[in-house]
Write a protein that holds these residues in place. Structure first.
Motif, PDB file in Angstrom:
ATOM      1  N   SER A   1     -11.761  -4.826   8.699  1.00 10.57           N
ATOM      2  CA  SER A   1     -11.809  -3.781   9.557  1.00 10.57           C
ATOM      3  C   SER A   1     -10.266  -3.623   9.869  1.00 10.57           C
ATOM      4  O   SER A   1      -9.683  -3.909   9.709  1.00 10.57           O
ATOM      5  CB  SER A   1     -12.271  -4.570  10.819  1.00 10.57           C
ATOM      6  N   PHE A   2     -10.469  -1.706  10.958  1.00 12.19           N
ATOM      7  CA  PHE A   2      -9.530  -1.272  11.472  1.00 12.19           C
ATOM      8  C   PHE A   2      -9.916  -0.690  12.368  1.00 12.19           C
ATOM      9  O   PHE A   2     -10.439  -0.469  12.872  1.00 12.19           O
ATOM     10  CB  PHE A   2      -8.182  -0.750  10.497  1.00 12.19           C
TER      11      PHE A   2
ATOM     12  N   ARG B   1       1.280  -1.255  -0.243  1.00  9.00           N
ATOM     13  CA  ARG B   1       0.140   0.665  -0.082  1.00  9.00           C
ATOM     14  C   ARG B   1       0.807   1.590   0.019  1.00  9.00           C
ATOM     15  O   ARG B   1       0.421   2.386  -0.565  1.00  9.00           O
ATOM     16  CB  ARG B   1      -1.300   0.494   0.741  1.00  9.00           C
ATOM     17  N   ASP B   2       2.122   1.014   0.147  1.00 12.26           N
ATOM     18  CA  ASP B   2       3.067   2.404   0.498  1.00 12.26           C
ATOM     19  C   ASP B   2       3.408   2.700  -0.408  1.00 12.26           C
ATOM     20  O   ASP B   2       3.880   3.649  -1.182  1.00 12.26           O
ATOM     21  CB  ASP B   2       3.864   1.949   1.293  1.00 12.26           C
TER      22      ASP B   2
ATOM     23  N   SER C   1      -9.620  -3.321  -1.785  1.00  6.45           N
ATOM     24  CA  SER C   1      -8.916  -2.010  -2.585  1.00  6.45           C
ATOM     25  C   SER C   1     -10.240  -0.477  -1.765  1.00  6.45           C
ATOM     26  O   SER C   1      -9.004   0.148  -1.619  1.00  6.45           O
ATOM     27  CB  SER C   1      -8.892  -1.793  -4.264  1.00  6.45           C
ATOM     28  N   VAL C   2     -10.759  -0.820  -2.169  1.00  6.79           N
ATOM     29  CA  VAL C   2     -12.077   0.750  -1.322  1.00  6.79           C
ATOM     30  C   VAL C   2     -11.944   0.771  -0.094  1.00  6.79           C
ATOM     31  O   VAL C   2     -11.334   1.759   0.431  1.00  6.79           O
ATOM     32  CB  VAL C   2     -13.389   0.363  -2.248  1.00  6.79           C
ATOM     33  N   PHE C   3     -11.747  -0.261   0.037  1.00  9.75           N
ATOM     34  CA  PHE C   3     -11.757  -0.324   2.054  1.00  9.75           C
ATOM     35  C   PHE C   3     -10.379  -0.022   2.764  1.00  9.75           C
ATOM     36  O   PHE C   3     -10.283   0.999   3.593  1.00  9.75           O
ATOM     37  CB  PHE C   3     -12.009  -1.549   2.744  1.00  9.75           C
ATOM     38  N   TYR C   4      -9.027   0.170   1.731  1.00  9.34           N
ATOM     39  CA  TYR C   4      -7.467   0.120   1.863  1.00  9.34           C
ATOM     40  C   TYR C   4      -7.858   1.349   2.043  1.00  9.34           C
ATOM     41  O   TYR C   4      -7.431   2.812   2.387  1.00  9.34           O
ATOM     42  CB  TYR C   4      -6.816  -0.368   1.276  1.00  9.34           C
ATOM     43  N   LYS C   5      -8.070   2.321   0.671  1.00 11.99           N
ATOM     44  CA  LYS C   5      -8.504   3.458   0.496  1.00 11.99           C
ATOM     45  C   LYS C   5      -9.647   4.563   1.433  1.00 11.99           C
ATOM     46  O   LYS C   5      -8.792   5.358   1.828  1.00 11.99           O
ATOM     47  CB  LYS C   5      -9.309   3.797  -0.701  1.00 11.99           C
ATOM     48  N   LEU C   6     -10.328   4.118   2.060  1.00  9.66           N
ATOM     49  CA  LEU C   6     -11.789   4.822   3.142  1.00  9.66           C
ATOM     50  C   LEU C   6     -10.373   4.994   4.087  1.00  9.66           C
ATOM     51  O   LEU C   6     -10.129   5.526   4.560  1.00  9.66           O
ATOM     52  CB  LEU C   6     -12.527   3.527   3.759  1.00  9.66           C
ATOM     53  N   GLU C   7      -9.173   3.677   4.109  1.00  5.42           N
ATOM     54  CA  GLU C   7      -8.296   3.773   6.486  1.00  5.42           C
ATOM     55  C   GLU C   7      -7.427   4.860   5.507  1.00  5.42           C
ATOM     56  O   GLU C   7      -7.231   5.275   6.316  1.00  5.42           O
ATOM     57  CB  GLU C   7      -7.893   2.261   6.033  1.00  5.42           C
ATOM     58  N   GLU C   8      -7.137   4.716   4.427  1.00  6.31           N
ATOM     59  CA  GLU C   8      -6.039   6.251   4.133  1.00  6.31           C
ATOM     60  C   GLU C   8      -6.645   7.506   3.742  1.00  6.31           C
ATOM     61  O   GLU C   8      -5.968   8.279   4.917  1.00  6.31           O
ATOM     62  CB  GLU C   8      -5.371   5.619   2.623  1.00  6.31           C
TER      63      GLU C   8
END
Length: 483
Positions: A345-346, A300-301, A458-465
């Motif tokens: 989740s995060f 992700r980085d 991918s969308v959820f990872y983008k939400l976390e960012e």
């Protein structure tokens, strides 16, 4: 008060296209067909045939007869070299087949439909090119660093004339044009097989760590559909020998590297950032789940657009698969035997104590509304249901997730009616306050059959960012994933 029943987590199974998923190798039959295998088979009091899994000669002979009987592949390795378990290695091949058939990542503009793969560290056993070529007709380049690995990988290719045109072996660090094979004379004597001196081919740790993985081995303008790797899992040879219940061999170079698999796969990630579109998919096997989380964070980085994971199971042994791509995803979801993770989740930690779930929930809603998605918020349940088209998802994944400075606009001003669409991504985001200053954000896929469900991770990872930028506390990725 009745106790709550724990949710049962189903353990992943062997890939359904794996020929051993329903037909376990019958040692009794194999012993009758292959006299060289018969001495390694013994029978329990109940008459069940077994082998001693701690006997390297037994596991090596089993691999030889399985490749010959089930795959029409002639094969051998000298003493001490890593002996692959055929069912487990087949799982990896079939998972890559799933990735390629999904068409999430567009094919190269070429008239050649034959897939081309790159096996990092193919080893003396050359198992992945041999399986991929024999099962699916794929073309392969296999690379390695030691003399004995290069020699025996080429011998194993040369033993199979029907695969000779599909597999090329390259030495790491050799920039010259490499021939596809060496001496066509194949030694059949086991005394010759066993006489190889593996110590002479040993590479010291410093040199091994500095050798390239993909850069410098992949030639200019070369294109591959995928790369794959069974990396050195361990940091020390002592650590590599901690399982007394099996014996599959393995040299120092095959099993160990400074920093273990985490460092080795990180090197693949670094090379992939340079090569990017030279490969449709970059993949690697991972031996420890804790390293999988670390590596996903690295990806992700690095700005990777698509990340896929899976679990390989053989008996009581688990390995994980990690795949990534820099291509923009297409709509079609991956056709895999393992369902897309439908829950993510995060945790947001270290937040001001007065910051509650409602504020975070509104920020979630603003993020998706700004991309054109429709949102339905329930402040009593602390949830927001999101419906997004392919165009909404592309905009959300492409743009930087910003929510600051937009709070002065009301939600009704941003909300919009959307025309009915057959292909939409629908999911729910829930926010829970665990303790003051700590919030759990959970995402749940609502329509698993949608063609866009493959974009959920991918969308959820983008939400976390996006929430990381808005609420710069500590974020901890949870391992909570369910089917």
């Amino acid at each position: 008060m009745p106790s709550k029943k724990k949710r049962r987590i189903e353990r992943p199974t062997i890939h359904p296209r794996n020929r051993y998923s329903e037909n376990v190798p019958d040692f009794r039959v194999l012993a009758s067909l292959y006299p060289s295998f018969e001495p390694y088979v013994y029978y329990t009091r109940g008459g069940w045939p077994k082998i001693d899994w701690t006997d390297y000669n037994a596991t090596r002979e089993l691999t030889r007869v399985l490749l010959d009987h089930d795959h029409n592949v002639k094969w051998w390795i000298p003493d001490g070299q890593l002996c692959p378990a055929v069912p487990n290695r087949s799982n990896y091949i079939h998972w890559i087949e799933d990735l390629l058939s999904s068409e999430i990542v567009p094919k190269f503009d070429s008239c050649d439909d034959n897939m081309r793969g790159f096996d990092i560290g193919t080893g003396a056993n050359c198992i992945y090119p041999l399986l991929g070529a024999s099962l699916l007709g794929w073309r392969f380049v296999g690379s390695d660093v030691t003399d004995i690995a290069i020699e025996w990988a080429r011998k194993n290719v040369d033993c199979n004339p029907h695969l000779l045109d599909l597999i090329e072996i390259r030495r790491v660090g050799d920039g010259s044009e490499l021939e596809n094979s060496v001496d066509n004379t194949v030694r059949n004597s086991e005394e010759t097989f066993f006489s190889q001196n593996t110590d002479q081919s040993r590479v010291d740790e410093k040199t091994y760590a500095s050798l390239p993985v993909l850069l410098g081995i992949v030639r200019d303008n070369e294109k591959f559909d995928f790369c794959m790797c069974n990396p050195p899992f361990f940091e020390t040879i002592e650590e590599a020998g901690l399982n007394p219940e099996t014996s599959f061999g393995g040299t120092h170079e095959e099993m160990v590297c400074p920093g273990g698999e985490r460092a080795f796969i990180t090197k693949i990630i670094e090379d992939s950032v340079e090569l990017k579109q030279s490969f449709r998919w970059y993949t690697s096997m991972v031996g420890r789940k804790v390293n999988l989380k670390f590596l996903v964070s690295k990806l992700r980085d690095a700005g990777v657009s698509i990340v896929k994971t899976t679990e390989f199971v053989q008996g009581q042994t688990s390995r994980w698969g990690l795949a990534w791509s820099f291509a923009m995803p297409k709509v079609k979801i991956m056709a895999s035997h393992l369902p897309e993770k439908s829950h993510q989740s995060f945790t947001l930690e270290g937040l001001p104590r007065q910051l509650g779930a409602v504020e975070v929930l509104k920020s979630v809603e603003l993020l998706f509304l700004s991309a054109g998605a429709s949102c339905k918020t329930n402040l009593f349940a602390f949830t927001v249901d999101i419906t997004a088209s392919k165009e909404n998802c592309d905009m959300f994944l492409k743009d930087d997730a910003e929510v600051s400075g937009r709070e002065d606009r009301t939600l009704c001003e941003l909300s919009r009616e959307q025309l009915p669409a057959s292909d939409e991504l629908c999911f729910r985001v829930s926010v829970f306050e665990q303790i003051p200053g700590t919030l759990l954000v959970k995402g749940s896929l609502l329509h698993k059959q949608s063609p866009l469900s493959g974009l959920f991770s991918s969308v959820f990872y983008k939400l976390e960012e996006g929430l990381r930028k808005k609420f710069p506390g500590k974020i901890v990725v949870q391992s909570n994933t369910w089917k």
